[in-house]
Design a protein around this motif. Sequence first.
Motif, mmCIF file in Angstrom:
data_model
loop_
_atom_site.group_PDB
_atom_site.id
_atom_site.type_symbol
_atom_site.label_atom_id
_atom_site.label_comp_id
_atom_site.label_asym_id
_atom_site.label_seq_id
_atom_site.Cartn_x
_atom_site.Cartn_y
_atom_site.Cartn_z
ATOM 1 N N VAL A 93 -14.208 1.333 15.658
ATOM 2 C CA VAL A 93 -12.962 0.598 15.388
ATOM 3 C C VAL A 93 -12.015 1.463 14.570
ATOM 4 O O VAL A 93 -10.802 1.519 14.835
ATOM 5 C CB VAL A 93 -13.260 -0.734 14.661
ATOM 6 C CG1 VAL A 93 -11.954 -1.394 14.200
ATOM 7 C CG2 VAL A 93 -14.035 -1.673 15.577
ATOM 8 N N SER A 94 -12.542 2.148 13.566
ATOM 9 C CA SER A 94 -11.706 2.981 12.706
ATOM 10 C C SER A 94 -11.071 4.129 13.490
ATOM 11 O O SER A 94 -9.907 4.485 13.253
ATOM 12 C CB SER A 94 -12.539 3.540 11.547
ATOM 13 O OG SER A 94 -13.005 2.478 10.722
ATOM 14 N N TRP A 154 -10.368 4.032 16.702
ATOM 15 C CA TRP A 154 -9.345 3.425 17.553
ATOM 16 C C TRP A 154 -8.072 3.111 16.761
ATOM 17 O O TRP A 154 -6.960 3.280 17.268
ATOM 18 C CB TRP A 154 -9.875 2.155 18.210
ATOM 19 C CG TRP A 154 -8.847 1.562 19.133
ATOM 20 C CD1 TRP A 154 -7.960 0.557 18.860
ATOM 21 C CD2 TRP A 154 -8.551 2.006 20.455
ATOM 22 N NE1 TRP A 154 -7.139 0.346 19.925
ATOM 23 C CE2 TRP A 154 -7.471 1.216 20.927
ATOM 24 C CE3 TRP A 154 -9.094 2.981 21.285
ATOM 25 C CZ2 TRP A 154 -6.941 1.381 22.194
ATOM 26 C CZ3 TRP A 154 -8.560 3.151 22.548
ATOM 27 C CH2 TRP A 154 -7.492 2.350 22.991
ATOM 28 N N CYS A 155 -8.245 2.647 15.539
ATOM 29 C CA CYS A 155 -7.105 2.201 14.727
ATOM 30 C C CYS A 155 -6.427 3.340 13.960
ATOM 31 O O CYS A 155 -5.422 3.125 13.285
ATOM 32 C CB CYS A 155 -7.563 1.126 13.736
ATOM 33 S SG CYS A 155 -8.187 -0.381 14.532
ATOM 34 N N ASP A 169 -4.236 6.637 13.023
ATOM 35 C CA ASP A 169 -2.918 7.087 13.466
ATOM 36 C C ASP A 169 -3.050 8.178 14.529
ATOM 37 O O ASP A 169 -2.253 8.251 15.464
ATOM 38 C CB ASP A 169 -2.116 7.617 12.263
ATOM 39 C CG ASP A 169 -1.784 6.513 11.260
ATOM 40 O OD1 ASP A 169 -1.684 5.346 11.688
ATOM 41 O OD2 ASP A 169 -1.650 6.822 10.062
ATOM 42 N N GLN A 216 -5.887 9.170 16.968
ATOM 43 C CA GLN A 216 -7.209 8.794 17.468
ATOM 44 C C GLN A 216 -8.074 10.010 17.789
ATOM 45 O O GLN A 216 -9.276 10.033 17.492
ATOM 46 C CB GLN A 216 -7.070 7.922 18.719
ATOM 47 C CG GLN A 216 -6.464 6.548 18.469
ATOM 48 C CD GLN A 216 -6.291 5.766 19.749
ATOM 49 O OE1 GLN A 216 -6.086 6.348 20.823
ATOM 50 N NE2 GLN A 216 -6.353 4.443 19.665
ATOM 51 N N LYS A 237 -10.534 1.472 9.048
ATOM 52 C CA LYS A 237 -9.344 0.704 9.401
ATOM 53 C C LYS A 237 -9.697 -0.442 10.336
ATOM 54 O O LYS A 237 -10.695 -0.391 11.051
ATOM 55 C CB LYS A 237 -8.292 1.599 10.072
ATOM 56 C CG LYS A 237 -7.662 2.622 9.148
ATOM 57 C CD LYS A 237 -6.482 3.316 9.824
ATOM 58 C CE LYS A 237 -5.775 4.256 8.871
ATOM 59 N NZ LYS A 237 -4.565 4.866 9.491
ATOM 60 N N LEU A 238 -8.833 -1.452 10.327
ATOM 61 C CA LEU A 238 -8.977 -2.591 11.229
ATOM 62 C C LEU A 238 -7.663 -2.809 11.967
ATOM 63 O O LEU A 238 -6.585 -2.651 11.389
ATOM 64 C CB LEU A 238 -9.337 -3.857 10.455
ATOM 65 C CG LEU A 238 -10.770 -3.973 9.901
ATOM 66 C CD1 LEU A 238 -10.885 -5.226 9.036
ATOM 67 C CD2 LEU A 238 -11.772 -4.020 11.035
ATOM 68 N N CYS A 239 -7.759 -3.168 13.223
ATOM 69 C CA CYS A 239 -6.584 -3.511 14.028
ATOM 70 C C CYS A 239 -7.077 -4.179 15.300
ATOM 71 O O CYS A 239 -8.287 -4.249 15.550
ATOM 72 C CB CYS A 239 -5.765 -2.253 14.363
ATOM 73 S SG CYS A 239 -6.636 -1.101 15.462
ATOM 74 N N ASP A 240 -6.156 -4.691 16.089
ATOM 75 C CA ASP A 240 -6.562 -5.192 17.410
ATOM 76 C C ASP A 240 -7.121 -4.016 18.199
ATOM 77 O O ASP A 240 -6.513 -2.938 18.244
ATOM 78 C CB ASP A 240 -5.363 -5.781 18.154
ATOM 79 C CG ASP A 240 -4.892 -7.090 17.531
ATOM 80 O OD1 ASP A 240 -5.714 -7.753 16.874
ATOM 81 O OD2 ASP A 240 -3.712 -7.426 17.696
ATOM 82 N N ASN A 241 -8.285 -4.212 18.822
ATOM 83 C CA ASN A 241 -8.930 -3.097 19.498
ATOM 84 C C ASN A 241 -9.735 -3.590 20.700
ATOM 85 O O ASN A 241 -10.099 -4.769 20.774
ATOM 86 C CB ASN A 241 -9.840 -2.347 18.525
ATOM 87 C CG ASN A 241 -10.983 -3.213 18.036
ATOM 88 O OD1 ASN A 241 -11.996 -3.356 18.716
ATOM 89 N ND2 ASN A 241 -10.836 -3.827 16.847
#
Length: 253
Positions: free
Chosen positions: A178-179, A181-182, A184, A186, A202-206
């Motif tokens: 996830v980190s 993917w999120c 800046d 990748q 980091k967390l974000c929609d993934n």
Amino acid sequence: MKKNFNIRRKQAGILSAAALVALLSFGNSQAAEDAATIKRVQDGIAKLIPGEKPDSITESMVPGLYEVMIGPRLFYVSGDGKYLFNGKLFEIATREDLSTPKISLAKADAITKAGEGNMVIFGPEDSKHTITVFTDIDCGYCRKLHSEITQYNDLGIRVRYMMYPRAGVGSASYTKAVSVWCADDQKAAMTLSKSGKPIDEKLCDNPIVDHMKLGELLGVTGTPAVFLSDGELLPGYVPAAKMSAYLNGRTNQ
């Protein structure tokens, strides 16, 4: 004579019309029987695999046996909808595998539908070859493969990564995926993480869970799992030079 000729011509016209009616009647009857058979096959699948809708149902090489595609899965169902066979079909005379090529193409289509916007990609679009790799940040052979990413690219192989943390959702490997993917950047985060170095959490929609579900559907049981453009699966690490030789050999066949 002329009158007799006209009579024969009228009779021929009547016979032709009758033949046409018979042909149309047969065609309608056959179409109705085909539709009934497809319905029986659909009903049979629905009983055994509830909630699954076939993408296609076609006649197989074996009379009375139908091919049913559900995503990248292939089943064979009898025309009466009573029997289902889950396995490969071979032609004995030629020993040809009639199932695997169709399954592979369905797998390639499923990967294409996932979209490159949901992948971390190394290499230009105009590369000679493209492979899709289901990867785990903490997998030793996945790290070995990524350590050769520059060689892969230099040999004309574009690598599209999809995440497959084997320890599952919530694991340390999942958090790293996830980190990455999120992040800046990748690709930089992927390289750092695969080299064993820490990256910012980091967390974000993934799409990580979607990657995992797709991997399971495609039959991924370990990482790295490498899919070629036609859906063929190469399980495990393949050195860049060996991969290049294999891909170029397939292209030249």
